[in-house]
Design a protein around this motif. Sequence first.
Motif, PDB file in Angstrom:
ATOM      1  N   ARG A  85       0.816  -1.225   0.000  1.00 32.04           N
ATOM      2  CA  ARG A  85       0.000   0.000   0.000  1.00 32.04           C
ATOM      3  C   ARG A  85       0.844   1.266   0.000  1.00 32.04           C
ATOM      4  O   ARG A  85       0.326   2.354  -0.203  1.00 32.04           O
ATOM      5  CB  ARG A  85      -0.970   0.026   1.201  1.00 32.04           C
ATOM      6  CG  ARG A  85      -1.800  -1.212   1.404  1.00 32.04           C
ATOM      7  CD  ARG A  85      -2.455  -1.693   0.124  1.00 32.04           C
ATOM      8  NE  ARG A  85      -3.439  -0.748  -0.402  1.00 32.04           N
ATOM      9  CZ  ARG A  85      -3.675  -0.559  -1.688  1.00 32.04           C
ATOM     10  NH1 ARG A  85      -3.000  -1.231  -2.586  1.00 32.04           N
ATOM     11  NH2 ARG A  85      -4.581   0.307  -2.070  1.00 32.04           N
ATOM     12  N   ILE A  86       2.133   1.120   0.255  1.00 35.00           N
ATOM     13  CA  ILE A  86       3.005   2.297   0.269  1.00 35.00           C
ATOM     14  C   ILE A  86       3.000   2.989  -1.091  1.00 35.00           C
ATOM     15  O   ILE A  86       3.122   4.211  -1.182  1.00 35.00           O
ATOM     16  CB  ILE A  86       4.453   1.937   0.724  1.00 35.00           C
ATOM     17  CG1 ILE A  86       5.282   3.210   0.959  1.00 35.00           C
ATOM     18  CG2 ILE A  86       5.153   1.005  -0.259  1.00 35.00           C
ATOM     19  CD1 ILE A  86       4.807   4.113   2.070  1.00 35.00           C
ATOM     20  N   GLU A  87       2.805   2.212  -2.139  1.00 34.56           N
ATOM     21  CA  GLU A  87       2.779   2.799  -3.476  1.00 34.56           C
ATOM     22  C   GLU A  87       1.565   3.715  -3.658  1.00 34.56           C
ATOM     23  O   GLU A  87       1.684   4.843  -4.132  1.00 34.56           O
ATOM     24  CB  GLU A  87       2.776   1.674  -4.517  1.00 34.56           C
ATOM     25  CG  GLU A  87       2.992   2.191  -5.909  1.00 34.56           C
ATOM     26  CD  GLU A  87       3.344   1.081  -6.890  1.00 34.56           C
ATOM     27  OE1 GLU A  87       3.946   0.065  -6.474  1.00 34.56           O
ATOM     28  OE2 GLU A  87       3.004   1.235  -8.071  1.00 34.56           O
ATOM     29  N   ALA A  88       0.402   3.210  -3.240  1.00 33.60           N
ATOM     30  CA  ALA A  88      -0.823   4.011  -3.352  1.00 33.60           C
ATOM     31  C   ALA A  88      -0.711   5.271  -2.499  1.00 33.60           C
ATOM     32  O   ALA A  88      -1.110   6.369  -2.912  1.00 33.60           O
ATOM     33  CB  ALA A  88      -2.035   3.186  -2.927  1.00 33.60           C
ATOM     34  N   VAL A 118       9.666  10.316   0.099  1.00 35.64           N
ATOM     35  CA  VAL A 118       9.406   9.085  -0.639  1.00 35.64           C
ATOM     36  C   VAL A 118      10.115   7.947   0.085  1.00 35.64           C
ATOM     37  O   VAL A 118      11.317   8.019   0.340  1.00 35.64           O
ATOM     38  CB  VAL A 118       9.905   9.187  -2.092  1.00 35.64           C
ATOM     39  CG1 VAL A 118       9.749   7.848  -2.801  1.00 35.64           C
ATOM     40  CG2 VAL A 118       9.140  10.263  -2.838  1.00 35.64           C
ATOM     41  N   SER A 119       9.342   6.947   0.455  1.00 32.09           N
ATOM     42  CA  SER A 119       9.915   5.801   1.148  1.00 32.09           C
ATOM     43  C   SER A 119      10.877   5.061   0.232  1.00 32.09           C
ATOM     44  O   SER A 119      10.560   4.799  -0.929  1.00 32.09           O
ATOM     45  CB  SER A 119       8.784   4.876   1.585  1.00 32.09           C
ATOM     46  OG  SER A 119       9.318   3.620   1.901  1.00 32.09           O
ATOM     47  N   ARG A 147      11.163  18.373  -4.952  1.00 32.72           N
ATOM     48  CA  ARG A 147      12.319  17.686  -4.401  1.00 32.72           C
ATOM     49  C   ARG A 147      11.814  16.419  -3.738  1.00 32.72           C
ATOM     50  O   ARG A 147      10.785  16.454  -3.083  1.00 32.72           O
ATOM     51  CB  ARG A 147      12.966  18.550  -3.338  1.00 32.72           C
ATOM     52  CG  ARG A 147      13.307  19.953  -3.865  1.00 32.72           C
ATOM     53  CD  ARG A 147      14.623  20.371  -3.386  1.00 32.72           C
ATOM     54  NE  ARG A 147      15.156  21.595  -3.911  1.00 32.72           N
ATOM     55  CZ  ARG A 147      15.123  22.032  -5.150  1.00 32.72           C
ATOM     56  NH1 ARG A 147      14.462  21.366  -6.074  1.00 32.72           N
ATOM     57  NH2 ARG A 147      15.711  23.135  -5.511  1.00 32.72           N
ATOM     58  N   LEU A 148      12.534  15.331  -3.930  1.00 35.23           N
ATOM     59  CA  LEU A 148      12.142  14.081  -3.277  1.00 35.23           C
ATOM     60  C   LEU A 148      13.128  13.783  -2.157  1.00 35.23           C
ATOM     61  O   LEU A 148      14.337  13.745  -2.382  1.00 35.23           O
ATOM     62  CB  LEU A 148      12.110  12.935  -4.292  1.00 35.23           C
ATOM     63  CG  LEU A 148      11.206  13.157  -5.500  1.00 35.23           C
ATOM     64  CD1 LEU A 148      11.219  11.927  -6.412  1.00 35.23           C
ATOM     65  CD2 LEU A 148       9.765  13.470  -5.082  1.00 35.23           C
ATOM     66  N   GLU A 149      12.602  13.591  -0.951  1.00 36.82           N
ATOM     67  CA  GLU A 149      13.447  13.287   0.212  1.00 36.82           C
ATOM     68  C   GLU A 149      13.410  11.788   0.468  1.00 36.82           C
ATOM     69  O   GLU A 149      12.352  11.199   0.613  1.00 36.82           O
ATOM     70  CB  GLU A 149      12.927  14.009   1.453  1.00 36.82           C
ATOM     71  CG  GLU A 149      12.895  15.504   1.300  1.00 36.82           C
ATOM     72  CD  GLU A 149      12.538  16.225   2.605  1.00 36.82           C
ATOM     73  OE1 GLU A 149      12.384  15.543   3.649  1.00 36.82           O
ATOM     74  OE2 GLU A 149      12.418  17.449   2.560  1.00 36.82           O
TER      75      GLU A 149
END
Length: 278
Positions: A85-88, A118-119, A147-149
Amino acid sequence: AKQAGRNRFCFFEQSMNQRVHEHLLVLQGIDQALAEHQLFLEYQPVFDLQRDVISGAEALVRWRHPRQGLVSPASFIPIVEESDRIEALTLWVLTQACRDLRDRILPRAPGFKLSLNVSGVALQSDSLRDRVLETLSREGVSPASLRLEITETTMMRDIEKSAETLKLWQQAGLRILIDDFGTGYSSLSYLTSLPIDGLKIDRSFISQLQQSSQGPVVDAILALSRTLGIETIAEGIETQEQLQLLRQMRASHGQGYLLGRPMPVSQLRTLLEHPQPL
Ligand code: C2E
Ligand code: CA
Ligand code: CA
Ligand code: CA
Protein backbone atom coordinates in the motif's frame (compact mmCIF):
# COMPACT_ATOMS: atom_id res chain seq x y z
CA ALA A 1 9.15 -16.21 41.06
CA LYS A 2 6.52 -18.16 39.22
CA GLN A 3 4.11 -15.30 39.72
CA ALA A 4 6.60 -12.77 38.37
CA GLY A 5 7.42 -14.95 35.39
CA ARG A 6 3.78 -15.26 34.65
CA ASN A 7 3.27 -11.52 34.85
CA ARG A 8 6.13 -10.90 32.53
CA PHE A 9 4.72 -13.37 30.07
CA CYS A 10 1.32 -11.74 30.24
CA PHE A 11 2.87 -8.34 29.69
CA PHE A 12 4.82 -9.64 26.72
CA GLU A 13 1.75 -11.29 25.29
CA GLN A 14 -0.27 -8.16 25.73
CA SER A 15 2.28 -5.89 24.07
CA MET A 16 2.64 -8.37 21.21
CA ASN A 17 -1.11 -8.31 20.83
CA GLN A 18 -1.12 -4.55 20.88
CA ARG A 19 1.48 -4.39 18.18
CA VAL A 20 -0.32 -6.90 16.01
CA HIS A 21 -3.53 -5.03 16.66
CA GLU A 22 -1.93 -1.73 15.65
CA HIS A 23 -0.56 -3.27 12.46
CA LEU A 24 -3.98 -4.62 11.56
CA LEU A 25 -5.69 -1.31 12.29
CA VAL A 26 -3.28 0.48 9.97
CA LEU A 27 -3.33 -2.06 7.16
CA GLN A 28 -7.09 -2.50 7.24
CA GLY A 29 -7.68 1.22 7.56
CA ILE A 30 -5.30 2.64 4.99
CA ASP A 31 -7.41 1.83 1.92
CA GLN A 32 -10.43 3.41 3.54
CA ALA A 33 -8.30 6.38 4.56
CA LEU A 34 -7.25 6.85 0.94
CA ALA A 35 -10.79 6.43 -0.38
CA GLU A 36 -12.58 8.50 2.26
CA HIS A 37 -10.32 11.54 2.53
CA GLN A 38 -9.01 10.77 6.00
CA LEU A 39 -5.50 11.72 4.88
CA PHE A 40 -4.39 15.30 4.44
CA LEU A 41 -1.16 17.22 4.01
CA GLU A 42 0.52 19.88 6.08
CA TYR A 43 3.39 22.01 4.85
CA GLN A 44 6.40 23.08 6.87
CA PRO A 45 8.20 26.11 5.41
CA VAL A 46 11.84 25.83 4.35
CA PHE A 47 13.83 29.07 4.59
CA ASP A 48 16.67 30.40 2.53
CA LEU A 49 18.89 31.43 5.46
CA GLN A 50 21.03 33.81 3.45
CA ARG A 51 18.19 35.81 1.90
CA ASP A 52 15.69 35.38 4.77
CA VAL A 53 12.81 34.23 2.59
CA ILE A 54 10.68 31.12 2.34
CA SER A 55 12.10 29.14 -0.55
CA GLY A 56 9.89 26.09 -0.29
CA ALA A 57 8.18 23.65 2.05
CA GLU A 58 8.09 20.00 3.05
CA ALA A 59 4.79 18.16 2.65
CA LEU A 60 3.97 15.97 5.66
CA VAL A 61 1.07 13.52 5.62
CA ARG A 62 -1.49 13.30 8.44
CA TRP A 63 -4.21 10.73 9.09
CA ARG A 64 -7.41 11.71 10.82
CA HIS A 65 -8.61 8.28 11.88
CA PRO A 66 -12.37 8.05 12.57
CA ARG A 67 -11.79 6.32 15.95
CA GLN A 68 -8.11 6.79 16.84
CA GLY A 69 -8.02 10.52 16.13
CA LEU A 70 -4.94 12.12 14.59
CA VAL A 71 -2.34 9.41 13.94
CA SER A 72 1.31 10.44 13.54
CA PRO A 73 3.06 9.45 10.30
CA ALA A 74 5.97 8.26 12.45
CA SER A 75 3.68 5.48 13.68
CA PHE A 76 1.77 4.50 10.52
CA ILE A 77 4.28 5.05 7.69
CA PRO A 78 6.67 2.29 8.87
CA ILE A 79 3.74 -0.16 8.90
CA VAL A 80 2.46 0.89 5.46
CA GLU A 81 6.05 0.66 4.17
CA GLU A 82 6.03 -3.06 4.93
CA SER A 83 3.01 -3.55 2.66
CA ASP A 84 2.31 -2.89 -1.01
CA ARG A 85 0.00 0.00 0.00
CA ILE A 86 3.00 2.30 0.27
CA GLU A 87 2.78 2.80 -3.48
CA ALA A 88 -0.82 4.01 -3.35
CA LEU A 89 -0.01 6.28 -0.42
CA THR A 90 3.04 7.76 -2.17
CA LEU A 91 0.99 8.52 -5.29
CA TRP A 92 -1.82 10.03 -3.22
CA VAL A 93 0.63 12.37 -1.49
CA LEU A 94 2.25 13.27 -4.82
CA THR A 95 -1.08 14.02 -6.51
CA GLN A 96 -2.40 16.11 -3.63
CA ALA A 97 0.88 18.01 -3.33
CA CYS A 98 0.94 18.70 -7.09
CA ARG A 99 -2.57 20.16 -6.96
CA ASP A 100 -1.81 22.41 -3.97
CA LEU A 101 1.41 23.49 -5.62
CA ARG A 102 -0.17 24.22 -9.00
CA ASP A 103 -3.38 25.87 -7.81
CA ARG A 104 -2.47 27.50 -4.51
CA ILE A 105 1.28 27.95 -4.11
CA LEU A 106 3.03 28.55 -7.43
CA PRO A 107 0.72 31.42 -8.47
CA ARG A 108 2.00 33.32 -5.36
CA ALA A 109 5.58 32.07 -5.37
CA PRO A 110 6.83 31.03 -8.81
CA GLY A 111 10.25 29.70 -7.67
CA PHE A 112 8.81 27.64 -4.82
CA LYS A 113 10.35 24.18 -4.24
CA LEU A 114 8.14 21.55 -2.64
CA SER A 115 9.74 18.57 -0.89
CA LEU A 116 8.01 15.22 -0.67
CA ASN A 117 9.02 12.22 1.42
CA VAL A 118 9.41 9.09 -0.64
CA SER A 119 9.92 5.80 1.15
CA GLY A 120 13.01 3.97 -0.04
CA VAL A 121 10.89 0.83 -0.09
CA ALA A 122 8.75 2.38 -2.81
CA LEU A 123 11.90 2.99 -4.84
CA GLN A 124 12.14 -0.73 -5.45
CA SER A 125 8.89 -0.74 -7.44
CA ASP A 126 9.09 -0.46 -11.24
CA SER A 127 5.50 0.68 -11.52
CA LEU A 128 6.00 3.49 -9.03
CA ARG A 129 9.09 4.66 -10.88
CA ASP A 130 6.96 5.31 -13.97
CA ARG A 131 3.81 6.45 -12.22
CA VAL A 132 5.59 9.28 -10.43
CA LEU A 133 6.54 10.86 -13.75
CA GLU A 134 3.11 10.10 -15.24
CA THR A 135 1.44 11.85 -12.31
CA LEU A 136 3.55 14.98 -12.81
CA SER A 137 2.67 15.30 -16.47
CA ARG A 138 -0.99 14.51 -15.83
CA GLU A 139 -1.18 17.19 -13.12
CA GLY A 140 0.79 19.65 -15.21
CA VAL A 141 3.53 20.27 -12.64
CA SER A 142 7.14 20.74 -13.69
CA PRO A 143 9.55 18.28 -12.03
CA ALA A 144 11.80 21.29 -11.37
CA SER A 145 9.37 22.46 -8.67
CA LEU A 146 9.74 19.26 -6.68
CA ARG A 147 12.32 17.69 -4.40
CA LEU A 148 12.14 14.08 -3.28
CA GLU A 149 13.45 13.29 0.21
CA ILE A 150 14.69 9.77 0.71
CA THR A 151 16.16 8.35 3.89
CA GLU A 152 19.46 6.60 3.64
CA THR A 153 18.41 3.55 5.64
CA THR A 154 15.48 2.59 3.44
CA MET A 155 17.47 3.17 0.25
CA MET A 156 20.18 0.75 1.27
CA ARG A 157 17.90 -2.25 0.89
CA ASP A 158 18.77 -2.46 -2.79
CA ILE A 159 21.22 0.26 -3.61
CA GLU A 160 21.57 -0.53 -7.32
CA LYS A 161 17.85 -0.54 -7.92
CA SER A 162 17.49 2.68 -5.95
CA ALA A 163 20.26 4.33 -7.97
CA GLU A 164 18.58 3.35 -11.24
CA THR A 165 15.23 4.85 -10.25
CA LEU A 166 16.80 8.00 -8.81
CA LYS A 167 18.83 8.57 -11.97
CA LEU A 168 15.73 8.30 -14.12
CA TRP A 169 13.89 10.79 -11.91
CA GLN A 170 16.83 13.15 -11.84
CA GLN A 171 17.09 13.06 -15.62
CA ALA A 172 13.42 14.02 -15.76
CA GLY A 173 14.25 17.13 -13.70
CA LEU A 174 13.37 16.06 -10.16
CA ARG A 175 15.87 16.84 -7.41
CA ILE A 176 16.90 14.23 -4.90
CA LEU A 177 17.63 14.98 -1.25
CA ILE A 178 18.99 12.57 1.36
CA ASP A 179 16.76 12.83 4.44
CA ASP A 180 18.03 12.49 8.02
CA PHE A 181 21.58 12.71 6.74
CA GLY A 182 24.17 11.40 9.18
CA THR A 183 21.96 8.91 11.00
CA GLY A 184 22.55 5.94 8.68
CA TYR A 185 25.48 3.60 8.47
CA SER A 186 27.40 4.37 5.32
CA SER A 187 26.43 7.94 4.60
CA LEU A 188 29.59 8.89 2.80
CA SER A 189 30.01 5.98 0.42
CA TYR A 190 26.88 6.62 -1.61
CA LEU A 191 27.41 10.36 -1.98
CA THR A 192 29.38 9.58 -5.10
CA SER A 193 27.44 6.51 -6.26
CA LEU A 194 23.93 8.00 -6.13
CA PRO A 195 22.51 11.03 -7.95
CA ILE A 196 22.12 13.43 -5.04
CA ASP A 197 21.26 17.13 -5.19
CA GLY A 198 21.17 17.88 -1.50
CA LEU A 199 21.36 16.74 2.13
CA LYS A 200 18.98 17.33 4.98
CA ILE A 201 21.06 17.49 8.15
CA ASP A 202 19.23 15.44 10.76
CA ARG A 203 17.59 17.19 13.70
CA SER A 204 19.73 15.24 16.19
CA PHE A 205 22.81 17.22 15.04
CA ILE A 206 21.01 20.56 15.16
CA SER A 207 19.48 20.03 18.61
CA GLN A 208 22.97 19.48 20.09
CA LEU A 209 24.62 22.27 18.15
CA GLN A 210 25.34 24.34 21.28
CA GLN A 211 26.92 21.38 23.04
CA SER A 212 30.22 21.84 21.20
CA SER A 213 30.67 18.23 20.03
CA GLN A 214 28.18 18.48 17.16
CA GLY A 215 29.33 21.88 15.93
CA PRO A 216 32.35 20.56 14.01
CA VAL A 217 30.24 17.73 12.56
CA VAL A 218 27.67 20.13 11.11
CA ASP A 219 30.46 22.39 9.91
CA ALA A 220 32.09 19.44 8.15
CA ILE A 221 28.81 18.36 6.50
CA LEU A 222 28.34 21.92 5.22
CA ALA A 223 31.91 22.06 3.89
CA LEU A 224 31.48 18.68 2.21
CA SER A 225 28.26 19.83 0.53
CA ARG A 226 29.92 22.98 -0.76
CA THR A 227 32.74 20.88 -2.21
CA LEU A 228 30.28 18.55 -3.88
CA GLY A 229 28.19 21.48 -5.06
CA ILE A 230 24.99 20.25 -3.45
CA GLU A 231 22.50 22.06 -1.21
CA THR A 232 21.88 21.53 2.52
CA ILE A 233 18.80 21.97 4.65
CA ALA A 234 19.28 22.03 8.42
CA GLU A 235 16.30 20.32 10.06
CA GLY A 236 14.67 20.88 13.43
CA ILE A 237 15.88 24.42 14.21
CA GLU A 238 14.16 25.26 17.51
CA THR A 239 16.20 28.12 19.01
CA GLN A 240 17.67 31.47 17.97
CA GLU A 241 21.12 30.23 19.06
CA GLN A 242 20.91 27.30 16.66
CA LEU A 243 19.80 29.61 13.87
CA GLN A 244 22.67 32.02 14.55
CA LEU A 245 25.27 29.24 14.67
CA LEU A 246 23.99 27.83 11.37
CA ARG A 247 24.16 31.27 9.78
CA GLN A 248 27.74 31.68 10.98
CA MET A 249 28.54 28.33 9.38
CA ARG A 250 26.98 29.60 6.14
CA ALA A 251 24.21 26.98 6.06
CA SER A 252 22.06 27.66 3.01
CA HIS A 253 18.62 26.44 4.07
CA GLY A 254 16.80 25.68 7.31
CA GLN A 255 13.58 24.32 8.68
CA GLY A 256 12.18 23.88 12.20
CA TYR A 257 9.61 24.92 14.78
CA LEU A 258 11.41 28.26 15.30
CA LEU A 259 10.88 29.17 11.65
CA GLY A 260 7.50 27.54 11.15
CA ARG A 261 5.51 24.48 12.19
CA PRO A 262 3.78 22.21 9.69
CA MET A 263 0.60 24.07 8.63
CA PRO A 264 -2.37 23.82 6.26
CA VAL A 265 -1.83 25.11 2.72
CA SER A 266 -4.12 28.10 3.38
CA GLN A 267 -1.81 29.26 6.17
CA LEU A 268 1.27 28.74 4.02
CA ARG A 269 -0.33 30.97 1.38
CA THR A 270 -0.91 33.70 3.95
CA LEU A 271 2.72 33.44 5.04
CA LEU A 272 3.88 33.75 1.44
CA GLU A 273 1.76 36.88 0.99
CA HIS A 274 2.80 38.46 4.28
CA PRO A 275 6.32 37.28 5.11
CA GLN A 276 7.26 37.53 8.80
CA PRO A 277 10.76 38.74 9.70
CA LEU A 278 12.84 35.91 11.23
P1 C2E B 1 10.97 13.61 8.50
O1 C2E B 1 10.88 13.50 7.02
O2 C2E B 1 12.33 13.66 9.12
O3 C2E B 1 10.12 14.90 8.85
C1 C2E B 1 10.46 15.82 9.85
C2 C2E B 1 9.65 15.59 11.12
O4 C2E B 1 10.16 16.45 12.13
C3 C2E B 1 8.18 15.95 10.96
O5 C2E B 1 7.45 15.11 11.84
C4 C2E B 1 8.15 17.38 11.48
O6 C2E B 1 6.88 17.81 11.94
C5 C2E B 1 9.15 17.31 12.62
N1 C2E B 1 9.78 18.59 12.91
C6 C2E B 1 9.98 19.64 12.07
N2 C2E B 1 10.61 20.65 12.70
C7 C2E B 1 10.83 20.23 13.96
C8 C2E B 1 11.45 20.84 15.10
O7 C2E B 1 11.94 21.98 15.09
N3 C2E B 1 11.51 20.10 16.26
C9 C2E B 1 10.98 18.85 16.32
N4 C2E B 1 11.05 18.20 17.50
N5 C2E B 1 10.39 18.24 15.27
C10 C2E B 1 10.32 18.93 14.09
P2 C2E B 1 6.16 14.31 11.30
O8 C2E B 1 5.32 15.23 10.50
O9 C2E B 1 5.57 13.66 12.51
O10 C2E B 1 6.77 13.23 10.34
C11 C2E B 1 7.52 12.16 10.84
C12 C2E B 1 8.10 11.31 9.73
O11 C2E B 1 7.08 10.65 8.98
C13 C2E B 1 8.87 12.11 8.70
O12 C2E B 1 10.16 12.41 9.18
C14 C2E B 1 8.87 11.16 7.51
O13 C2E B 1 9.90 10.20 7.67
C15 C2E B 1 7.52 10.46 7.65
N6 C2E B 1 6.57 11.05 6.71
C16 C2E B 1 5.80 12.13 6.86
N7 C2E B 1 5.05 12.36 5.75
C17 C2E B 1 5.38 11.38 4.86
C18 C2E B 1 4.96 11.05 3.51
O14 C2E B 1 4.14 11.73 2.87
N8 C2E B 1 5.53 9.94 2.94
C19 C2E B 1 6.47 9.18 3.59
N9 C2E B 1 6.99 8.13 2.94
N10 C2E B 1 6.88 9.46 4.83
C20 C2E B 1 6.35 10.55 5.47
CA1 CA C 1 11.66 14.50 5.34
CA1 CA D 1 14.25 14.43 8.23
CA1 CA E 1 13.07 11.47 10.25
